[in-house]
Write a protein that holds these residues in place. Structure first.
Motif, PDB file in Angstrom:
ATOM      1  N   LEU A 115      48.838  45.444  24.294  1.00  0.00           N
ATOM      2  CA  LEU A 115      48.209  44.410  25.112  1.00  0.00           C
ATOM      3  C   LEU A 115      46.728  44.693  25.303  1.00  0.00           C
ATOM      4  O   LEU A 115      45.893  43.786  25.215  1.00  0.00           O
ATOM      5  CB  LEU A 115      48.909  44.325  26.469  1.00  0.00           C
ATOM      6  N   LEU A 116      46.393  45.949  25.541  1.00  0.00           N
ATOM      7  CA  LEU A 116      44.976  46.305  25.648  1.00  0.00           C
ATOM      8  C   LEU A 116      44.266  46.077  24.321  1.00  0.00           C
ATOM      9  O   LEU A 116      43.119  45.606  24.296  1.00  0.00           O
ATOM     10  CB  LEU A 116      44.829  47.766  26.087  1.00  0.00           C
ATOM     11  N   GLY A 117      44.943  46.401  23.230  1.00  0.00           N
ATOM     12  CA  GLY A 117      44.347  46.182  21.918  1.00  0.00           C
ATOM     13  C   GLY A 117      44.078  44.716  21.658  1.00  0.00           C
ATOM     14  O   GLY A 117      43.027  44.340  21.119  1.00  0.00           O
ATOM     15  N   TRP A 118      45.025  43.869  22.035  1.00  0.00           N
ATOM     16  CA  TRP A 118      44.818  42.429  21.885  1.00  0.00           C
ATOM     17  C   TRP A 118      43.611  41.971  22.699  1.00  0.00           C
ATOM     18  O   TRP A 118      42.775  41.204  22.199  1.00  0.00           O
ATOM     19  CB  TRP A 118      46.067  41.670  22.345  1.00  0.00           C
ATOM     20  N   ALA A 119      43.522  42.407  23.945  1.00  0.00           N
ATOM     21  CA  ALA A 119      42.407  41.984  24.799  1.00  0.00           C
ATOM     22  C   ALA A 119      41.074  42.475  24.259  1.00  0.00           C
ATOM     23  O   ALA A 119      40.065  41.753  24.339  1.00  0.00           O
ATOM     24  CB  ALA A 119      42.619  42.488  26.223  1.00  0.00           C
ATOM     25  N   ARG A 120      41.049  43.672  23.716  1.00  0.00           N
ATOM     26  CA  ARG A 120      39.800  44.184  23.130  1.00  0.00           C
ATOM     27  C   ARG A 120      39.322  43.267  22.009  1.00  0.00           C
ATOM     28  O   ARG A 120      38.136  42.940  21.909  1.00  0.00           O
ATOM     29  CB  ARG A 120      40.004  45.611  22.603  1.00  0.00           C
ATOM     30  N   ILE A 167      52.013  38.914  40.552  1.00  0.00           N
ATOM     31  CA  ILE A 167      53.306  39.599  40.506  1.00  0.00           C
ATOM     32  C   ILE A 167      53.245  40.788  39.558  1.00  0.00           C
ATOM     33  O   ILE A 167      53.745  41.872  39.865  1.00  0.00           O
ATOM     34  CB  ILE A 167      54.420  38.630  40.083  1.00  0.00           C
ATOM     35  N   GLY A 168      52.626  40.582  38.400  1.00  0.00           N
ATOM     36  CA  GLY A 168      52.578  41.657  37.410  1.00  0.00           C
ATOM     37  C   GLY A 168      51.491  42.677  37.644  1.00  0.00           C
ATOM     38  O   GLY A 168      51.573  43.794  37.155  1.00  0.00           O
ATOM     39  N   GLY A 169      50.438  42.297  38.375  1.00  0.00           N
ATOM     40  CA  GLY A 169      49.334  43.218  38.603  1.00  0.00           C
ATOM     41  C   GLY A 169      48.455  43.425  37.385  1.00  0.00           C
ATOM     42  O   GLY A 169      47.651  44.350  37.351  1.00  0.00           O
ATOM     43  N   SER A 170      48.604  42.543  36.404  1.00  0.00           N
ATOM     44  CA  SER A 170      47.834  42.688  35.166  1.00  0.00           C
ATOM     45  C   SER A 170      47.266  41.352  34.729  1.00  0.00           C
ATOM     46  O   SER A 170      48.015  40.460  34.305  1.00  0.00           O
ATOM     47  CB  SER A 170      48.709  43.260  34.041  1.00  0.00           C
ATOM     48  N   LEU A 171      45.955  41.219  34.804  1.00  0.00           N
ATOM     49  CA  LEU A 171      45.298  40.031  34.282  1.00  0.00           C
ATOM     50  C   LEU A 171      45.431  39.977  32.768  1.00  0.00           C
ATOM     51  O   LEU A 171      45.579  38.907  32.178  1.00  0.00           O
ATOM     52  CB  LEU A 171      43.821  40.032  34.681  1.00  0.00           C
ATOM     53  N   ILE A 172      45.401  41.133  32.128  1.00  0.00           N
ATOM     54  CA  ILE A 172      45.481  41.190  30.667  1.00  0.00           C
ATOM     55  C   ILE A 172      46.814  40.640  30.179  1.00  0.00           C
ATOM     56  O   ILE A 172      46.869  39.801  29.269  1.00  0.00           O
ATOM     57  CB  ILE A 172      45.275  42.630  30.177  1.00  0.00           C
ATOM     58  N   ALA A 173      47.910  41.099  30.765  1.00  0.00           N
ATOM     59  CA  ALA A 173      49.227  40.623  30.355  1.00  0.00           C
ATOM     60  C   ALA A 173      49.359  39.125  30.619  1.00  0.00           C
ATOM     61  O   ALA A 173      49.930  38.384  29.815  1.00  0.00           O
ATOM     62  CB  ALA A 173      50.324  41.395  31.088  1.00  0.00           C
ATOM     63  N   ALA A 174      48.819  38.658  31.740  1.00  0.00           N
ATOM     64  CA  ALA A 174      48.898  37.237  32.079  1.00  0.00           C
ATOM     65  C   ALA A 174      48.141  36.390  31.057  1.00  0.00           C
ATOM     66  O   ALA A 174      48.641  35.349  30.608  1.00  0.00           O
ATOM     67  CB  ALA A 174      48.344  37.005  33.479  1.00  0.00           C
ATOM     68  N   LEU A 175      46.950  36.805  30.689  1.00  0.00           N
ATOM     69  CA  LEU A 175      46.170  36.063  29.702  1.00  0.00           C
ATOM     70  C   LEU A 175      46.851  36.085  28.334  1.00  0.00           C
ATOM     71  O   LEU A 175      46.786  35.103  27.583  1.00  0.00           O
ATOM     72  CB  LEU A 175      44.758  36.633  29.602  1.00  0.00           C
ATOM     73  N   ALA A 176      47.517  37.180  28.018  1.00  0.00           N
ATOM     74  CA  ALA A 176      48.233  37.267  26.746  1.00  0.00           C
ATOM     75  C   ALA A 176      49.380  36.264  26.700  1.00  0.00           C
ATOM     76  O   ALA A 176      49.647  35.648  25.660  1.00  0.00           O
ATOM     77  CB  ALA A 176      48.752  38.683  26.525  1.00  0.00           C
ATOM     78  N   VAL A 177      50.058  36.059  27.823  1.00  0.00           N
ATOM     79  CA  VAL A 177      51.110  35.050  27.889  1.00  0.00           C
ATOM     80  C   VAL A 177      50.495  33.659  27.774  1.00  0.00           C
ATOM     81  O   VAL A 177      50.987  32.805  27.031  1.00  0.00           O
ATOM     82  CB  VAL A 177      51.910  35.177  29.200  1.00  0.00           C
ATOM     83  N   LEU A 178      49.424  33.426  28.508  1.00  0.00           N
ATOM     84  CA  LEU A 178      48.743  32.131  28.472  1.00  0.00           C
ATOM     85  C   LEU A 178      48.355  31.749  27.054  1.00  0.00           C
ATOM     86  O   LEU A 178      48.539  30.600  26.633  1.00  0.00           O
ATOM     87  CB  LEU A 178      47.497  32.168  29.360  1.00  0.00           C
ATOM     88  N   GLU A 179      47.838  32.695  26.301  1.00  0.00           N
ATOM     89  CA  GLU A 179      47.353  32.413  24.953  1.00  0.00           C
ATOM     90  C   GLU A 179      48.424  32.637  23.886  1.00  0.00           C
ATOM     91  O   GLU A 179      48.124  32.640  22.691  1.00  0.00           O
ATOM     92  CB  GLU A 179      46.104  33.249  24.672  1.00  0.00           C
ATOM     93  N   ALA A 181      49.910  35.207  22.929  1.00  0.00           N
ATOM     94  CA  ALA A 181      49.780  36.424  22.128  1.00  0.00           C
ATOM     95  C   ALA A 181      50.990  37.328  22.306  1.00  0.00           C
ATOM     96  O   ALA A 181      51.229  38.223  21.488  1.00  0.00           O
ATOM     97  CB  ALA A 181      48.511  37.180  22.530  1.00  0.00           C
ATOM     98  N   VAL A 182      51.743  37.098  23.372  1.00  0.00           N
ATOM     99  CA  VAL A 182      52.952  37.855  23.646  1.00  0.00           C
ATOM    100  C   VAL A 182      53.922  36.935  24.373  1.00  0.00           C
ATOM    101  O   VAL A 182      53.507  36.020  25.091  1.00  0.00           O
ATOM    102  CB  VAL A 182      52.633  39.103  24.508  1.00  0.00           C
TER     103      VAL A 182
END
Length: 231
Positions: A115-120, A167-179, A181-182
């Motif tokens: 997930l961090l790799g995707w965001a990078r 709920i998840g405490g992760s903006l990165i994971a949330a954006l990955a779902v939005l787009e 990517a996961v």
């Protein structure tokens, strides 16, 4: 509130869609028109109203609740609401790793590093990853880029994104779902990793399991709401 209507219908009003109960339009708690951005979402909201029993239970009407939030809470000041979500980038769950045991560290790497790799790659940013719970300041450019991505969303997308982030405490994971990517299941596995690990090590606790199930329900509802916005 007791059920007072017999029929539920979806009606178009200009560029928006609404739900009517016995021919009367549904309004938000703040008495604004429940104006929905597309017919598919309106249909899902209508199904929630059709499914009401003797009394309204907001807990089983997540799409209605998120639409109400978009109109009443987010739309009056979307910039401020977006800024609140963007602040999660300053201490994203995925950047704080356990110091041990090795199996937990390995599991975090397996589920969080992609997930961090995707965001990078997606946002051209970098992250400071640290062991333990001491705050690690993220690069200003990272915070600005992620804040810009959140600020670009409209009120309905912000409302749907909100439970994923909070709920998840992760903006990165949330954006990955939005787009997309996961998938939402993989994202949930990532953000609930620590709780699941604790349950595996120390046994299940009924109260904790119930709380986690409620969080999962609301997390998945947010993801489903976002998916409906793209229909």
């Amino acid at each position: 509130m007791k059920r007072f209507w017999q029929t539920v219908s979806v009606e178009r009003d200009g560029s928006a869609w609404g739900v009517q109960l016995d021919g009367r339009p549904v309004k938000t708690p703040a008495r604004a028109p429940l104006a929905l951005p597309n017919e598919v979402l309106a249909g899902e909201v209508a199904e929630e109203w059709r499914g009401v029993g003797e009394t309204i239970d907001p807990r089983v009407m997540p799409f209605t609740g998120l639409a109400n939030a978009a109109i009443d809470r987010v739309a009056p000041d979307p910039r401020q609401f977006a800024a609140g979500l963007a602040r999660y980038a300053e201490a994203d769950l995925l950047c704080y790793r356990a110091e041990g045991p090795h199996a937990l560290v390995a599991r975090q790497q397996e589920r969080w590093d992609p997930l961090l790799g995707w965001a990078r790659r997606r946002f051209d940013v970098d992250f400071i990853v640290t062991d333990g719970v001491m705050h690690a300041r993220q690069p200003e450019a990272t915070i600005e880029q992620l804040a810009h991505a959140v600020a670009a969303l409209d009120a309905f997308y912000l409302a749907g994104l909100s439970p994923l982030v909070t709920i998840g405490g992760s903006l990165i994971a949330a954006l990955a779902v939005l787009e997309e990517a996961v998938g939402v299941e993989a994202a949930w596995d990532a953000v609930s990793l620590d709780e699941c690990w604790q349950a595996e090590q120390w046994g299940a606790d009924a109260e904790a399991e119930a709380a986690l199930a409620l969080r999962r329900r609301d997390f998945f509802a947010g993801a489903a709401f976002l998916a409906l916005l793209d229909q």
